[in-house]
Design a protein around this motif. Sequence first.
Motif, mmCIF file in Angstrom:
data_model
loop_
_atom_site.group_PDB
_atom_site.id
_atom_site.type_symbol
_atom_site.label_atom_id
_atom_site.label_comp_id
_atom_site.label_asym_id
_atom_site.label_seq_id
_atom_site.Cartn_x
_atom_site.Cartn_y
_atom_site.Cartn_z
ATOM 1 N N ALA A 124 0.835 -1.208 0.000
ATOM 2 C CA ALA A 124 0.000 0.000 0.000
ATOM 3 C C ALA A 124 0.869 1.257 0.000
ATOM 4 O O ALA A 124 0.599 2.208 -0.749
ATOM 5 C CB ALA A 124 -0.934 -0.009 1.206
ATOM 6 N N GLU A 125 1.910 1.296 0.822
ATOM 7 C CA GLU A 125 2.785 2.465 0.862
ATOM 8 C C GLU A 125 3.481 2.683 -0.480
ATOM 9 O O GLU A 125 3.586 3.822 -0.961
ATOM 10 C CB GLU A 125 3.821 2.308 1.965
ATOM 11 C CG GLU A 125 3.268 2.487 3.368
ATOM 12 C CD GLU A 125 4.370 2.600 4.404
ATOM 13 O OE1 GLU A 125 4.261 3.468 5.280
ATOM 14 O OE2 GLU A 125 5.339 1.821 4.332
ATOM 15 N N ALA A 126 3.970 1.593 -1.068
ATOM 16 C CA ALA A 126 4.690 1.727 -2.336
ATOM 17 C C ALA A 126 3.752 2.175 -3.458
ATOM 18 O O ALA A 126 4.109 3.039 -4.265
ATOM 19 C CB ALA A 126 5.354 0.393 -2.699
ATOM 20 N N ILE A 127 2.567 1.595 -3.523
ATOM 21 C CA ILE A 127 1.614 1.975 -4.567
ATOM 22 C C ILE A 127 1.238 3.445 -4.426
ATOM 23 O O ILE A 127 1.178 4.190 -5.409
ATOM 24 C CB ILE A 127 0.373 1.068 -4.516
ATOM 25 C CG1 ILE A 127 0.741 -0.371 -4.898
ATOM 26 C CG2 ILE A 127 -0.726 1.591 -5.452
ATOM 27 C CD1 ILE A 127 -0.357 -1.384 -4.634
ATOM 28 N N GLN A 128 0.989 3.883 -3.205
ATOM 29 C CA GLN A 128 0.638 5.276 -2.963
ATOM 30 C C GLN A 128 1.751 6.216 -3.431
ATOM 31 O O GLN A 128 1.484 7.301 -3.974
ATOM 32 C CB GLN A 128 0.347 5.491 -1.481
ATOM 33 C CG GLN A 128 0.058 6.929 -1.080
ATOM 34 C CD GLN A 128 -1.269 7.438 -1.606
ATOM 35 O OE1 GLN A 128 -2.142 6.638 -1.969
ATOM 36 N NE2 GLN A 128 -1.431 8.757 -1.646
ATOM 37 N N ALA A 129 2.998 5.805 -3.211
ATOM 38 C CA ALA A 129 4.141 6.652 -3.546
ATOM 39 C C ALA A 129 4.608 6.487 -4.986
ATOM 40 O O ALA A 129 5.518 7.199 -5.423
ATOM 41 C CB ALA A 129 5.297 6.353 -2.597
ATOM 42 N N GLY A 130 4.000 5.531 -5.719
ATOM 43 C CA GLY A 130 4.424 5.293 -7.092
ATOM 44 C C GLY A 130 5.682 4.466 -7.217
ATOM 45 O O GLY A 130 6.291 4.403 -8.293
ATOM 46 N N ARG A 131 6.101 3.824 -6.126
ATOM 47 C CA ARG A 131 7.277 2.962 -6.172
ATOM 48 C C ARG A 131 6.880 1.564 -6.632
ATOM 49 O O ARG A 131 5.758 1.111 -6.376
ATOM 50 C CB ARG A 131 7.932 2.868 -4.794
ATOM 51 C CG ARG A 131 8.423 4.197 -4.235
ATOM 52 C CD ARG A 131 9.325 3.952 -3.023
ATOM 53 N NE ARG A 131 8.677 3.107 -2.021
ATOM 54 C CZ ARG A 131 7.962 3.553 -1.010
ATOM 55 N NH1 ARG A 131 7.747 4.863 -0.865
ATOM 56 N NH2 ARG A 131 7.434 2.718 -0.140
ATOM 57 N N PRO A 132 7.791 0.838 -7.274
ATOM 58 C CA PRO A 132 7.468 -0.526 -7.697
ATOM 59 C C PRO A 132 7.359 -1.466 -6.505
ATOM 60 O O PRO A 132 7.981 -1.248 -5.462
ATOM 61 C CB PRO A 132 8.647 -0.915 -8.599
ATOM 62 C CG PRO A 132 9.758 -0.010 -8.190
ATOM 63 C CD PRO A 132 9.123 1.268 -7.732
ATOM 64 N N ALA A 181 -0.467 -0.129 -9.536
ATOM 65 C CA ALA A 181 0.818 -0.575 -9.008
ATOM 66 C C ALA A 181 1.814 -0.779 -10.142
ATOM 67 O O ALA A 181 1.451 -1.200 -11.240
ATOM 68 C CB ALA A 181 0.647 -1.875 -8.235
ATOM 69 N N VAL A 182 3.063 -0.467 -9.856
ATOM 70 C CA VAL A 182 4.173 -0.825 -10.738
ATOM 71 C C VAL A 182 4.752 -2.124 -10.180
ATOM 72 O O VAL A 182 5.256 -2.154 -9.045
ATOM 73 C CB VAL A 182 5.249 0.274 -10.761
ATOM 74 C CG1 VAL A 182 6.404 -0.125 -11.669
ATOM 75 C CG2 VAL A 182 4.642 1.601 -11.181
ATOM 76 N N VAL A 183 4.658 -3.197 -10.948
ATOM 77 C CA VAL A 183 4.913 -4.535 -10.403
ATOM 78 C C VAL A 183 6.146 -5.164 -11.036
ATOM 79 O O VAL A 183 6.300 -5.170 -12.259
ATOM 80 C CB VAL A 183 3.695 -5.454 -10.622
ATOM 81 C CG1 VAL A 183 3.983 -6.856 -10.085
ATOM 82 C CG2 VAL A 183 2.451 -4.868 -9.954
ATOM 83 N N ASN A 184 7.016 -5.678 -10.184
ATOM 84 C CA ASN A 184 8.110 -6.553 -10.608
ATOM 85 C C ASN A 184 7.829 -7.944 -10.049
ATOM 86 O O ASN A 184 7.273 -8.083 -8.954
ATOM 87 C CB ASN A 184 9.455 -6.053 -10.072
ATOM 88 C CG ASN A 184 9.833 -4.700 -10.638
ATOM 89 O OD1 ASN A 184 9.586 -4.424 -11.808
ATOM 90 N ND2 ASN A 184 10.435 -3.853 -9.814
ATOM 91 N N PHE A 185 8.215 -8.956 -10.789
ATOM 92 C CA PHE A 185 8.019 -10.334 -10.354
ATOM 93 C C PHE A 185 9.366 -10.970 -10.025
ATOM 94 O O PHE A 185 10.391 -10.643 -10.625
ATOM 95 C CB PHE A 185 7.300 -11.147 -11.431
ATOM 96 C CG PHE A 185 5.896 -10.681 -11.690
ATOM 97 C CD1 PHE A 185 4.866 -10.978 -10.812
ATOM 98 C CD2 PHE A 185 5.602 -9.923 -12.823
ATOM 99 C CE1 PHE A 185 3.575 -10.541 -11.045
ATOM 100 C CE2 PHE A 185 4.310 -9.485 -13.077
ATOM 101 C CZ PHE A 185 3.300 -9.788 -12.179
ATOM 102 N N ALA A 186 9.342 -11.868 -9.031
ATOM 103 C CA ALA A 186 10.569 -12.535 -8.599
ATOM 104 C C ALA A 186 10.223 -13.934 -8.125
ATOM 105 O O ALA A 186 9.073 -14.228 -7.775
ATOM 106 C CB ALA A 186 11.238 -11.741 -7.485
#
Length: 340
Positions: free
Chosen positions: A198-206, A275-280
């Motif tokens: 939630a914090e990352a999505i709000q801030a635009g971070r992946p 969300a900006v999403v990376n997969f791992a």
Amino acid sequence: MTSVLVTGAAGFIGAHAAAALARAGHRVVGCDSFNSYYDPRLKHARVQALLAPLGVEVAPLDLSDVSATQAFWARHRCEVVLHLAAQAGVRHSVQRPLEYATANLVGFASVLEACRLNGVRHLLHASSSSVYGQRADAPFREQDSTDAPASFYAATKKANELMAHATAAVHGLPATSLRFFTVYGPWGRPDMAYWGFAEAIQAGRPITLYGHGLLQRDFTCIDDVVDALLRLVRRGPPVPDAEGVPCEVFNLGHRQPVRVVDFVAQLEAALGRRAVVNFAPRPVGDVALTCADPSRLEAAIGPWAVTPLAEGLPRFVRWLRRWKGWDEDPVPGARQLATA
């Protein structure tokens, strides 16, 4: 009215449970170590917001300090103990196992001994869905094998169940083990994925979705967990089983696993942001699936309400907005996304 001692009362589940017990008319005593696994200011804020208005005090106490624990139990003489204090976090246990040995093994042994010496009528303690290890078959049932935990954290929780059973068998201390399944909600823990997402999505971070977003979790709203805890306290201690041991185990989850990638989609809707999403790949210690069979719990307490994720997750987001001081979302089209 029952007197209840809640350990970990400044924690996520502990603060909600202690508040609900007090509102239900029980005499509640709390303790917590207020350690710095995550920001202790959040723990103090829970106490001030949820417990202080109800007159519930939370004393600082390290449960691995055996003499201090026994003195605290002797001073308060509670009939029921709800033991929710623990060192949490599957991934953290990969690098810091000794912290888990101290908090979850020595600390729990200290609690068991204090309960035994002070005539506690019923001990309820937090276990975890992690005890089931890596499994492909679902749902998980309490009688299933739990002999292959996938993390040191899970191993300590399995050990807690065995320690409780042994104490019940030898000393007759009635014990109830509670296997929690991915509890979420307002005043939650910032180390858990849903908060970080939630914090990352709000801030635009992946954000990074491990297991390529296909890991499944049986998300359980804090309101449902608290409802079950109150009803188990009201129900009273377990009756001895066929071997004469007053010990039981319950799943606290809803048999509704959700893929993490789908969970993130609902979080996007609640936040009104993409969300900006990376997969791992899946990290060591993480399990692919959790899925509870709550039949045994429902047989004990009756029908158990299910808070849908689409209802519970926006509650968390609304609280997080207030806690973080976020302004109204200015992103164009956010309202349409939130209702999609």
